[in-house]
Design an enzyme around this catalytic site. Sequence first.
Site, short mmCIF file in Angstrom:
data_model
loop_
_atom_site.label_atom_id
_atom_site.label_comp_id
_atom_site.label_asym_id
_atom_site.label_seq_id
_atom_site.Cartn_x
_atom_site.Cartn_y
_atom_site.Cartn_z
N SER A 57 78.99 22.26 10.40
CA SER A 57 79.26 20.95 10.32
C SER A 57 80.66 20.47 9.95
O SER A 57 80.92 19.07 10.23
CB SER A 57 78.52 20.46 9.01
OG SER A 57 78.84 21.10 8.00
N HIS A 96 82.48 19.44 2.78
CA HIS A 96 82.54 18.29 3.61
C HIS A 96 83.79 17.49 3.54
O HIS A 96 84.34 17.43 2.23
CB HIS A 96 81.65 17.19 3.87
CG HIS A 96 80.30 18.10 4.69
ND1 HIS A 96 78.69 17.36 4.53
CD2 HIS A 96 80.10 19.14 5.50
CE1 HIS A 96 77.99 18.31 5.32
NE2 HIS A 96 78.97 19.25 6.02
N ASP A 123 76.59 11.90 4.51
CA ASP A 123 75.82 12.90 3.85
C ASP A 123 74.67 12.34 2.93
O ASP A 123 74.01 13.09 1.89
CB ASP A 123 76.62 13.93 2.82
CG ASP A 123 77.62 14.84 3.77
OD1 ASP A 123 78.39 15.29 3.27
OD2 ASP A 123 76.95 14.96 4.90
#
Lengths: 180, 167
Positions: A57, A96, A123
């Site tokens: 990701s 992230h 998210d």
Amino acid sequence: MGFIGETVDSIKAIKIRQLLTQAITLGMIITSALIIWKALICVTGSESPVVVVLSESMEPGFQRGDILFLRMTKEPIRAGEIVVFSVDGRKIPIVHRAIKVHERGDTKEVDVLTKGDNNKIDDIVLYAEGQLWLHRHHIMGRAVGFLPYVGWVTIIMTEKPIIKYILIGALGLLVITSKD
Amino acid sequence: MHSFGYRANALLTFAVTILAFICAIASFSDNFSNQTPSAQIQILNINWFQKQPHGNDEVSLTLNVTADLQSLFTWNTKQVFAFVAAEYETSKNALNQVSLWDAIIPEKEHAKFWIQISNKYRFIDQGHNLRGKDFNLTLHWHVMPKTGKMFADKIVMSGYRLPNAYR
């Protein structure tokens, strides 16, 4: 056959004192690894000072198998920082980037929204049921540095545990049968 | 002492140590690069500005972003992650940072760009404080290296203002 005969001979020839010395040496190696790990936790201020990237990701920046060095300071979380967080109920931490930050004026508490660079959506779907923002206590650290490819060792050992057992077994055998 | 096992072990340890050392030096050399990035952001249009059903203000903008980030690339750079964030203050929040657009720049040649876009991510406030709000547009960049320490910085451009009424 010669190697197996030699191994059996050397196991038979072990004396108690030598065996204890080797056991203590092994124990020392393990505990010094543990000391280094705990010291890293203290120095970086984060519960997990090193993490392995497990998903795609954050590509192309972080590939699967890279390791990230984390640091957690008292400084406020700001947009753009790559944070590692764990969601209540999920074991595996996620790495992230923070894309939205709202910091309260009075309490300095902060609402953070994150998104993986390579993901289409943010998210929210990863957070717990009904949770819209991350708070400081969810965040375990900020990524400050990285090393490529080194994390593959951990990934292989986690996904094929048999390799872990073979490695530990071989190491144990090596320690027992070595003459020094 | 001269068996294959010992020699392989010594060779492997040496190789790993040297590799770690080279990675550290590569990362350290990034400190010496001379960085002079520049950027300009222009708001071309406020597309719409509404209070949403959940009570929060939302605005949609079209931006014109011009930037030259070529000096950020060193030989140890894998990519530069650039994003534009709107930053403002409200009575409840000391700081709000909302990312409007981001891009991954993989190579030096792509780092000098001119782009006209509407905001990629929704500009939503926590509350309805955006009418007549002064805000800064900041271009942030994160340099992600091939190995070692990452570093980030930004250029703050101030003087932008949202309209006084919804449209």
